[in-house]
Design a protein around this motif. Structure first.
Motif, PDB file in Angstrom:
ATOM      1  N   PHE A 189      63.831  -4.056 -13.211  1.00 16.26           N
ATOM      2  CA  PHE A 189      63.317  -3.649 -14.528  1.00 16.26           C
ATOM      3  C   PHE A 189      62.531  -4.780 -15.180  1.00 16.26           C
ATOM      4  CE2 PHE A 189      63.497  -3.260 -19.094  1.00 16.26           C
ATOM      5  CZ  PHE A 189      63.242  -1.918 -19.325  1.00 16.26           C
ATOM      6  N   LEU A 190      63.079  -5.977 -15.159  1.00 15.45           N
ATOM      7  CA  LEU A 190      62.437  -7.108 -15.831  1.00 15.45           C
ATOM      8  C   LEU A 190      61.111  -7.472 -15.176  1.00 15.45           C
ATOM      9  CD1 LEU A 190      65.545  -9.388 -16.535  1.00 15.45           C
ATOM     10  CD2 LEU A 190      64.282  -7.964 -18.162  1.00 15.45           C
ATOM     11  N   ILE A 191      61.068  -7.460 -13.839  1.00 15.14           N
ATOM     12  CA  ILE A 191      59.822  -7.809 -13.155  1.00 15.14           C
ATOM     13  C   ILE A 191      58.747  -6.784 -13.465  1.00 15.14           C
ATOM     14  CG2 ILE A 191      58.698  -8.130 -10.924  1.00 15.14           C
ATOM     15  CD1 ILE A 191      61.376  -9.097  -9.812  1.00 15.14           C
ATOM     16  N   ALA A 192      59.087  -5.492 -13.308  1.00 19.12           N
ATOM     17  CA  ALA A 192      58.083  -4.438 -13.470  1.00 19.12           C
ATOM     18  C   ALA A 192      57.566  -4.361 -14.905  1.00 19.12           C
ATOM     19  CB  ALA A 192      58.668  -3.092 -13.034  1.00 19.12           C
ATOM     20  N   SER A 193      58.469  -4.244 -15.849  1.00 17.92           N
ATOM     21  CA  SER A 193      58.035  -4.117 -17.245  1.00 17.92           C
ATOM     22  C   SER A 193      57.411  -5.417 -17.738  1.00 17.92           C
ATOM     23  CB  SER A 193      59.218  -3.722 -18.133  1.00 17.92           C
ATOM     24  OG  SER A 193      60.265  -4.681 -18.044  1.00 17.92           O
ATOM     25  N   GLY A 194      57.953  -6.558 -17.297  1.00 15.30           N
ATOM     26  CA  GLY A 194      57.406  -7.846 -17.721  1.00 15.30           C
ATOM     27  C   GLY A 194      56.001  -8.080 -17.197  1.00 15.30           C
ATOM     28  N   ALA A 195      55.750  -7.721 -15.941  1.00 17.16           N
ATOM     29  CA  ALA A 195      54.413  -7.913 -15.375  1.00 17.16           C
ATOM     30  C   ALA A 195      53.390  -7.051 -16.096  1.00 17.16           C
ATOM     31  CB  ALA A 195      54.429  -7.582 -13.881  1.00 17.16           C
ATOM     32  N   PHE A 196      53.751  -5.825 -16.403  1.00 15.46           N
ATOM     33  CA  PHE A 196      52.793  -4.943 -17.071  1.00 15.46           C
ATOM     34  C   PHE A 196      52.500  -5.427 -18.491  1.00 15.46           C
ATOM     35  CE2 PHE A 196      51.319  -0.974 -19.061  1.00 15.46           C
ATOM     36  CZ  PHE A 196      50.312  -0.664 -18.167  1.00 15.46           C
ATOM     37  N   CYS A 197      53.524  -5.843 -19.206  1.00 18.27           N
ATOM     38  CA  CYS A 197      53.294  -6.363 -20.564  1.00 18.27           C
ATOM     39  C   CYS A 197      52.499  -7.666 -20.528  1.00 18.27           C
ATOM     40  CB  CYS A 197      54.632  -6.582 -21.273  1.00 18.27           C
ATOM     41  SG  CYS A 197      55.478  -5.051 -21.728  1.00 18.27           S
ATOM     42  N   THR A 198      52.731  -8.480 -19.513  1.00 22.16           N
ATOM     43  CA  THR A 198      51.958  -9.712 -19.374  1.00 22.16           C
ATOM     44  C   THR A 198      50.480  -9.401 -19.162  1.00 22.16           C
ATOM     45  OG1 THR A 198      53.881 -10.852 -18.447  1.00 22.16           O
ATOM     46  CG2 THR A 198      51.733 -11.862 -18.079  1.00 22.16           C
ATOM     47  N   ALA A 242      61.915   3.103 -13.427  1.00 21.85           N
ATOM     48  CA  ALA A 242      61.643   3.577 -12.072  1.00 21.85           C
ATOM     49  C   ALA A 242      61.957   2.492 -11.054  1.00 21.85           C
ATOM     50  CB  ALA A 242      60.185   4.014 -11.961  1.00 21.85           C
ATOM     51  N   ALA A 243      61.587   1.239 -11.373  1.00 20.71           N
ATOM     52  CA  ALA A 243      61.879   0.132 -10.469  1.00 20.71           C
ATOM     53  C   ALA A 243      63.382  -0.054 -10.311  1.00 20.71           C
ATOM     54  CB  ALA A 243      61.223  -1.137 -10.999  1.00 20.71           C
ATOM     55  N   ALA A 244      64.115   0.034 -11.411  1.00 22.92           N
ATOM     56  CA  ALA A 244      65.567  -0.121 -11.360  1.00 22.92           C
ATOM     57  C   ALA A 244      66.214   0.993 -10.533  1.00 22.92           C
ATOM     58  CB  ALA A 244      66.141  -0.133 -12.772  1.00 22.92           C
ATOM     59  N   LEU A 245      65.754   2.214 -10.731  1.00 26.35           N
ATOM     60  CA  LEU A 245      66.309   3.334  -9.967  1.00 26.35           C
ATOM     61  C   LEU A 245      66.002   3.196  -8.482  1.00 26.35           C
ATOM     62  CD1 LEU A 245      65.428   6.236 -12.423  1.00 26.35           C
ATOM     63  CD2 LEU A 245      67.733   5.451 -11.820  1.00 26.35           C
ATOM     64  N   MET A 246      64.800   2.701  -8.171  1.00 31.53           N
ATOM     65  CA  MET A 246      64.475   2.488  -6.762  1.00 31.53           C
ATOM     66  C   MET A 246      65.378   1.424  -6.154  1.00 31.53           C
ATOM     67  SD  MET A 246      62.844   3.250  -4.048  1.00 31.53           S
ATOM     68  CE  MET A 246      61.441   4.280  -4.453  1.00 31.53           C
ATOM     69  N   GLY A 274      72.264  -4.529   1.104  1.00 35.93           N
ATOM     70  CA  GLY A 274      71.546  -5.790   1.230  1.00 35.93           C
ATOM     71  C   GLY A 274      71.638  -6.558  -0.067  1.00 35.93           C
ATOM     72  N   PRO A 275      71.163  -7.791  -0.079  1.00 31.86           N
ATOM     73  CA  PRO A 275      71.266  -8.636  -1.281  1.00 31.86           C
ATOM     74  C   PRO A 275      70.636  -7.960  -2.493  1.00 31.86           C
ATOM     75  CG  PRO A 275      70.594  -9.945   0.605  1.00 31.86           C
ATOM     76  CD  PRO A 275      70.564  -8.522   1.053  1.00 31.86           C
ATOM     77  N   TRP A 276      71.311  -8.089  -3.634  1.00 35.20           N
ATOM     78  CA  TRP A 276      70.847  -7.402  -4.842  1.00 35.20           C
ATOM     79  C   TRP A 276      69.475  -7.866  -5.278  1.00 35.20           C
ATOM     80  CZ3 TRP A 276      69.650 -10.479  -8.960  1.00 35.20           C
ATOM     81  CH2 TRP A 276      70.210 -11.745  -9.007  1.00 35.20           C
ATOM     82  N   TRP A 277      69.180  -9.159  -5.120  1.00 33.62           N
ATOM     83  CA  TRP A 277      67.896  -9.651  -5.616  1.00 33.62           C
ATOM     84  C   TRP A 277      66.740  -9.154  -4.753  1.00 33.62           C
ATOM     85  CZ3 TRP A 277      64.869 -12.788  -2.575  1.00 33.62           C
ATOM     86  CH2 TRP A 277      65.478 -13.430  -1.495  1.00 33.62           C
ATOM     87  N   GLN A 278      66.994  -8.951  -3.457  1.00 33.98           N
ATOM     88  CA  GLN A 278      65.940  -8.414  -2.598  1.00 33.98           C
ATOM     89  C   GLN A 278      65.644  -6.947  -2.938  1.00 33.98           C
ATOM     90  OE1 GLN A 278      66.878  -9.206   1.538  1.00 33.98           O
ATOM     91  NE2 GLN A 278      67.421 -11.342   1.111  1.00 33.98           N
ATOM     92  N   ARG A 279      66.688  -6.200  -3.220  1.00 32.21           N
ATOM     93  CA  ARG A 279      66.477  -4.812  -3.655  1.00 32.21           C
ATOM     94  C   ARG A 279      65.751  -4.781  -4.993  1.00 32.21           C
ATOM     95  NH1 ARG A 279      70.708  -2.479  -5.189  1.00 32.21           N
ATOM     96  NH2 ARG A 279      72.311  -4.061  -4.877  1.00 32.21           N
ATOM     97  N   GLY A 280      66.089  -5.733  -5.860  1.00 37.84           N
ATOM     98  CA  GLY A 280      65.417  -5.791  -7.152  1.00 37.84           C
ATOM     99  C   GLY A 280      63.934  -6.061  -7.015  1.00 37.84           C
TER     100      GLY A 280
END
Length: 821
Positions: free
Chosen positions: A36-45, A139-143, A153-159
């Motif tokens: 969630f943070l990566i997807a929404s943060g990148a778009f707002c950036t 959507a990113a979080a649900l994926m 698998g590792p949580w950060w890789q799925r994130g």
């Protein structure tokens, strides 16, 4: 219940999930949160990088975002705060009364749309803009959750890979300004989770509810996500080691969950379907697939092609991992072939007209024909995850990266190729490859894993931000995407001016021109004809077009007209217009008949029946125009028309075939063919000559036989007075109903100033009076009423009730069974 057994993998594959320690509950949310943070943060950036509102002065609202979505969200704000003229079923604001339920279902279904009601009305546009990054992040979080269900698998890789999906090309380039479509991005992983529950033979009620949530958000993209879910189900049924009985049970559970979930949405779905069938038709072109090199270029990261091109790309990290999937022998051969075959078939289906027709819900797309490409991006990310979770070899990753560079070089001459593609492929690809190599080396040197994690998060964030900036910048060069203001001093003053003369339902207020959006009536709380909706009925078009109202979008968008006769027909008693100072607006009121008038006998206009002025008189029921013959001269590009009218009358012009300008008495006004409608020219001089000059670029176009109409203001005032005296003495307009009290002894036909859209039921049989609702007044009756019910609402509620009963019975049965065991 049998235990699911996956197809055996090679020795280098990770151990099955049952041999791993159960993850701590506290870490389960880390992966979705990171996504969630990566997807929404990148778009707002990307907004901040371009200086886009609210991070700068560059406008954000483009095309339908300004013309439809912001106004509809303001209408939702009014509805929730009890300040709307209408309710969830119907709105009196726009189109002289239109259904609202289908518009709500289509434009306001995204659950984040309700954020608009939590902010002050003046900031609704900002809430609408925020729907996009919030939906992307969700959507990113649900994926990320769904990927964990496919393989642990590792949580950060799925994130990280969840964010790659949330920031796919479709989200950044196609749907970022369309809040309701964005929910389709979330619907795909939602339905994927539902598929997994069906395969596990548990949570059937939950699976049905997930289907309902997907379809409530937006049925159009939900259709695409549901087709994709069928692909996911088919793939999983093939690759999993199941018995025939298990496959049949899983398919049955999935089918029944899908049907139940869709039935829950039937009160919105069925009225929308019927409204679509009754809407004004459009001239949607047949699907014409793009050339293969253009299609393949759309898969390159960071690419934004012009026009209706497919945006299939994901970040280079996802593309490199997806490319290594076929080479990854740690994944079972059958699994690799089936998933790769599914991705290939989905991609091919985008180029084949019959399957494109299916993807779009059996409708020809009116606009970009590649609206389902997020499905392919989702499958790419799934394949990327299956490869990453099975530890791809660095050599395979390097080979895939090299192939990506070679493909980019081969496609570099594709039309409109450019933007951030080379930086994404070379820069993003190199960093992605480095991160993945470090991750592989981290099996022996654990200190490298945090470095790899930082690089993977950073490259996806940076590359996606750059891709979003590029998409916005390139799109802004297209004429249709010019940003439009949705807030500001002028709009605030315009809103205040409209409210200062509000008289609904005694009379309507027209918000006037210039318009801020195609749906100014919703934005400004007016009741004029302006309305833009894909569901605008054909009956409304047939009622308003012959009267001289301007329109566009093949008749699904109507504009106002500063014409006193039309004001009298539709009970418009107030209008706003720009004031003398910048950003100022003034308002004026004038006499208008009530919303319900009485006609005692049929009326036939003496003016030429083919003219728009004769048609206005037919509906008004009186002669108020002089329609003189005209003499045409000049050239094709500079046409001159001369007519003679009574001095002191008011001249009007109507030439729906001409585009350019019209000049009269030293004043020049724009002509935009059918968009312009009837144009006020001015007072006829003492000579009685009406000399009009039209400068036009329309090849072969003329103004027709009767473009000039001269209005007798005194005759119109007399008619308005008569209609007021004989019309309703009192009118009450509720949420989706209207009641009129008539003078004692009234007889003849009662004409309601609203178009005869499907769904009206009245206290007497409904008749069409030139496209308006009318009733024959029964003897000894002084009250008439009408109620609007959207077509399909009653059977839709019945279907949803059956689905609720099924859901409740299955839930109760399951709870009892658990209690016994």
């Amino acid at each position: 219940m049998g235990t699911l057994a996956v197809e055996p993998a090679t020795q280098s594959s990770p151990p099955p999930d049952r041999d791993r320690p159960a993850p701590r509950r506290a870490t389960r949310s880390y992966g979705p949160l990171l996504a969630f943070l990566i997807a929404s943060g990148a778009f707002c950036t990307s907004w901040a990088a371009r200086g886009t509102f609210p991070f700068g002065t560059t406008g954000r609202a483009i095309n339908d975002q300004a013309n439809q979505y912001v106004p509809f969200h303001r209408a939702l704000w009014d509805l929730v705060h009890g300040q709307s003229a209408g309710d969830l079923l119907f709105t009196w604001r726009g189109g002289f009364g239109q259904q609202f339920l289908s518009d709500y279902s289509t434009y306001l279904g995204n659950p984040f749309s309700w954020l608009a009601v939590l902010v002050p009305r003046a900031h609704v546009d900002l809430a609408v803009f925020l729907i996009t990054p919030l939906t992307m992040g969700t959507a990113a979080a649900l994926m990320a959750v769904y990927l964990g269900k496919l393989q642990p698998g590792p949580w950060w890789q799925r994130g990280v890979l969840g964010a790659v999906y949330g920031l796919c090309g479709w989200a950044l380039s196609d749907a970022s300004y369309i809040p309701m479509w964005m929910w389709g991005l979330a619907a795909l992983p939602l339905l994927g989770i539902a598929v997994e529950w069906c395969l596990e033979e548990r949570h059937w009620p939950g699976a049905a509810l997930l289907v309902a949530v997907a379809w409530f958000g937006n049925f159009y993209t939900a259709i695409m996500a549901t087709i994709a879910a069928c692909v996911l189900l088919a793939v999983r049924l093939i690759v999993l080691d199941l018995t025939r009985a298990q496959r049949l049970r899983a398919a049955w559970r999935a089918a029944t969950a899908a049907v139940t979930g869709i039935l829950l949405t039937l009160p919105l779905l069925l009225p929308s379907f019927l409204s679509s069938g009754a809407s004004q038709p459009t001239r949607a072109a047949a699907f014409d697939p793009v050339r293969i090199e253009v299609f393949l270029t759309g898969m390159l990261p960071g690419t934004h092609l012009w026009g209706g091109r497919p945006r299939l790309y994901v970040a280079s990290l996802g593309l490199i991992l997806a490319g290594s999937f076929l080479l990854n022998k740690a994944v079972a051969r059958r699994t690799r072939l089936v998933w790769a075959g599914a991705a290939l078939l989905v991609a091919l289906s985008f180029q084949f007209p019959p399957t494109q027709y299916v993807w779009h819900g059996l409708a020809v797309p009116n606009g970009n024909p590649y609206r389902e490409t997020f499905v392919f991006s989702g499958i790419l990310v799934i394949i990327a995850w299956l490869s990453l979770a099975n530890r791809p070899r660095p050599a395979h990753l390097a080979l895939t990266a090299a192939l990506l560079v070679a493909a980019t070089f081969a496609l570099r001459h594709t039309n409109d190729f450019g933007g951030t593609t080379w930086p994404a492929v070379l820069g993003g690809g190199a960093v992605s490859l480095l991160a993945l190599v470090l991750l592989a080396l981290g099996e022996k040197r654990r200190v490298l894993i945090p470095v790899a994690a930082v690089l993977m998060v950073g490259v996806v964030f940076a590359e996606s931000t750059a891709a979003a900036v590029n998409a916005d910048a390139r799109r802004a060069r297209e004429r249709w995407a010019k940003p439009i203001a949705t807030s500001g001093r002028s709009i605030t003053n315009h809103f205040d001016a409209v409210r200062s003369v509000d008289g609904w339902p005694a009379y309507r207020t027209d918000s006037g021109t210039p318009q801020t959006s195609y749906n100014d009536t919703l934005s400004l709380r007016a009741e004029g004809p302006q309305y833009y909706s894909s569901y605008l009925p054909e009956s409304t078009y047939k009622a308003l077009e012959p009267l001289g109202y301007g329109y566009t979008n093949d008749g699904r968008t109507f504009f106002g007209a500063d014409n006193p006769v039309l004001d009298a027909i539709f009970s418009i008693g107030a209008r706003t217009e720009p004031g003398p100072e910048k950003n100022s607006w003034t308002a004026r009121t004038f006499p208008a008949p009530p919303l319900v008038t009485v006609r005692s006998a049929p009326y036939a206009s003496p003016n030429p029946p083919a003219s728009v002025y004769a048609h206005q008189e037919q509906v008004l029921g009186a002669t108020v125009y002089q329609v003189p013959p005209v003499t045409r001269g000049g050239s094709a590009s500079k046409q001159r028309y001369t007519a003679t009218c009574t001095p002191g009358s008011e001249a009007f012009w109507y030439s729906p075939q001409l585009y350019g300008t019209v000049a009269f008495a030293g004043a020049e006004k724009p002509l935009a063919d059918r968009t312009a409608g009837v144009v006020r020219l001015g007072e006829v001089p003492a000579s009685g000559r009406v000399d009009v000059t039209v400068r036009t670029r329309t090849r072969g176009g003329t103004a027709g036989a009767h473009p000039v109409g001269c209005l007798d203001r005194a005759a119109l005032a007399t008619t308005v007075g008569r209609l007021t005296v004989t019309g309703a003495t009192h009118v009450t307009a509720g949420g989706h109903g209207i009641e009129a009290t008539l003078p004692k002894g009234a007889s003849g036909t009662a004409v309601f100033a609203m178009t005869a859209v499907p769904g009206w039921q009245c206290s007497a049989p409904v008749k069409s009076f030139h496209g308006l609702v009318s009733l024959d007044i029964p003897p000894n009756t002084n009250k008439l009423s009408c109620t609007f019910t959207p077509q399909g609402l009653t059977p839709g509620l019945a279907g949803a009730t059956l689905a609720l009963l099924a859901l409740a019975s299955v839930t109760v049965t399951g709870l009892r069974r658990r209690r016994r065991t």
